[in-house]
Design a protein around this motif. Structure first.
Motif, PDB file in Angstrom:
ATOM      1  N   ASN A 101      -7.375   2.357  -7.210  1.00  0.00           N
ATOM      2  CA  ASN A 101      -7.198   0.972  -6.762  1.00  0.00           C
ATOM      3  C   ASN A 101      -7.376   0.934  -5.243  1.00  0.00           C
ATOM      4  OD1 ASN A 101      -6.495  -1.662  -6.336  1.00  0.00           O
ATOM      5  ND2 ASN A 101      -4.392  -1.477  -7.071  1.00  0.00           N
TER       6      ASN A 101
ATOM      7  N   LEU B  27      -5.384   1.511   0.916  1.00  0.00           N
ATOM      8  CA  LEU B  27      -6.026   0.690   1.937  1.00  0.00           C
ATOM      9  C   LEU B  27      -7.035   1.559   2.680  1.00  0.00           C
ATOM     10  CD1 LEU B  27      -6.222  -1.960   3.579  1.00  0.00           C
ATOM     11  CD2 LEU B  27      -4.405  -1.059   5.052  1.00  0.00           C
TER      12      LEU B  27
ATOM     13  N   GLN C 175      -8.686  -1.058  -1.668  1.00  0.00           N
ATOM     14  CA  GLN C 175      -9.073  -2.262  -0.942  1.00  0.00           C
ATOM     15  C   GLN C 175      -9.653  -1.840   0.407  1.00  0.00           C
ATOM     16  OE1 GLN C 175      -6.009  -5.214  -0.222  1.00  0.00           O
ATOM     17  NE2 GLN C 175      -7.142  -6.068   1.505  1.00  0.00           N
ATOM     18  N   ARG C 176     -10.884  -2.270   0.677  1.00  0.00           N
ATOM     19  CA  ARG C 176     -11.516  -1.931   1.949  1.00  0.00           C
ATOM     20  C   ARG C 176     -11.281  -3.046   2.958  1.00  0.00           C
ATOM     21  NH1 ARG C 176     -17.974  -1.332   3.279  1.00  0.00           N
ATOM     22  NH2 ARG C 176     -17.735  -0.786   5.485  1.00  0.00           N
TER      23      ARG C 176
ATOM     24  N   TYR D 149       0.814  -1.211   0.000  1.00  0.00           N
ATOM     25  CA  TYR D 149       0.000   0.000   0.000  1.00  0.00           C
ATOM     26  C   TYR D 149       0.851   1.267   0.000  1.00  0.00           C
ATOM     27  CZ  TYR D 149      -3.229  -3.614   1.489  1.00  0.00           C
ATOM     28  OH  TYR D 149      -3.947  -4.773   1.565  1.00  0.00           O
TER      29      TYR D 149
ATOM     30  N   ASP E  74     -15.267   3.824  -0.728  1.00  0.00           N
ATOM     31  CA  ASP E  74     -14.444   2.953  -1.578  1.00  0.00           C
ATOM     32  C   ASP E  74     -15.043   2.796  -2.967  1.00  0.00           C
ATOM     33  OD1 ASP E  74     -16.535   1.605  -0.234  1.00  0.00           O
ATOM     34  OD2 ASP E  74     -15.584  -0.343  -0.576  1.00  0.00           O
TER      35      ASP E  74
ATOM     36  N   LYS F 153      -1.910   1.731  -4.740  1.00  0.00           N
ATOM     37  CA  LYS F 153      -2.890   0.948  -3.999  1.00  0.00           C
ATOM     38  C   LYS F 153      -3.270   1.648  -2.696  1.00  0.00           C
ATOM     39  CE  LYS F 153      -4.022  -3.842  -2.983  1.00  0.00           C
ATOM     40  NZ  LYS F 153      -3.535  -5.247  -3.003  1.00  0.00           N
TER      41      LYS F 153
END
Length: 232
Positions: free
Chosen positions: A138, A117, A140-141, A47, A129, A115
């Motif tokens: 991009n 987070l 990610q949850r 991340y 998100d 990325k």
């Protein structure tokens, strides 16, 4: 002046002290309980950025595997303060507004391929998100806590509350508003609040309690609690 604060104690301690120092009577009724949700071990090297929409997301995260130098986007000043206490250096605050947080992220990311987070509770009022993904990011949850409602009032607290109804109540989320409404209904407290000023974060939060008759309803952002006193 009698003030009722409704966040969990760790989020209320500083404000309790400030109000007591001003000579106010302060009552504390946490309307929600935060329960940690276990999550897989993080690979911090994946991340480039991290996003927090509450201090609880930070408190319930095993952060030792995250690089504290990555960009850290926080929904508000209280969340940013918690992030700094946990060692994050490059923090940004959106002033308490999730939609402003989205714009803050878009303005400060150099590459959409980086990325992100996004760490949050199980229930959110705004799908940050999904909106960021629509913008080509991009994301990610990671869900690392849930919220449960306060369902009972201590009999002594209830008796004292009826004797001296607060002049001001601060409600910080839809979950808290729903808890409070359920307690009002359970203990038949509908007619007690006509001289009470209700302070809510956002219209969605205040709308939950619209069926109760209040003296006035004010909207505020975290950090503005003391300022609101001058509006009454």
């Amino acid at each position: 002046m009698h003030v009722l604060l409704t966040r969990p104690l760790e989020d209320s301690i500083e404000l309790i002290k400030k109000f007591k120092d001003k000579g106010f009577t302060v009552s504390h009724l946490p309307l929600i309980k935060i329960d940690k949700i276990s999550h897989p071990k993080l690979n911090g090297s994946e991340y480039n950025n991290v996003v927090f929409t509450s201090s609880n997301a930070i408190r319930n995260l095993d952060i030792k595997h995250l690089d504290k130098k990555i960009l850290c986007f926080c929904v508000g000043d209280a969340t940013e303060k918690t992030a700094k206490q946990k060692g994050f250096h490059n923090t940004f605050s959106a002033g308490g507004n999730v939609r402003s947080l989205k714009e803050l992220i878009l303005q400060n990311l150099e590459k959409k391929t980086e990325k992100i987070l996004y760490i949050s509770g199980e229930l959110v009022s705004y799908d940050l998100d999904k909106d960021l993904i629509k913008e080509g990011l991009n994301v990610q949850r990671l869900i690392n806590y849930s919220v449960s409602h306060t369902k009972e009032l201590n009999p002594d607290f209830l008796n004292e509350l009826k004797k001296k109804i607060p002049d001001i109540i601060y409600i910080y989320s839809q979950n808290s508003a729903e808890s409070f409404l359920n307690l009002i209904k359970k203990y038949k407290l509908h007619d007690y609040w006509m001289k009470t000023n209700l302070m809510c974060i956002g219209e969605k939060t205040s709308s939950v309690l619209n069926e109760i008759k209040w003296k006035k309803i004010f909207l505020f952002n975290p950090g503005e609690e003391e300022f609101l006193l001058y509006k009454i």
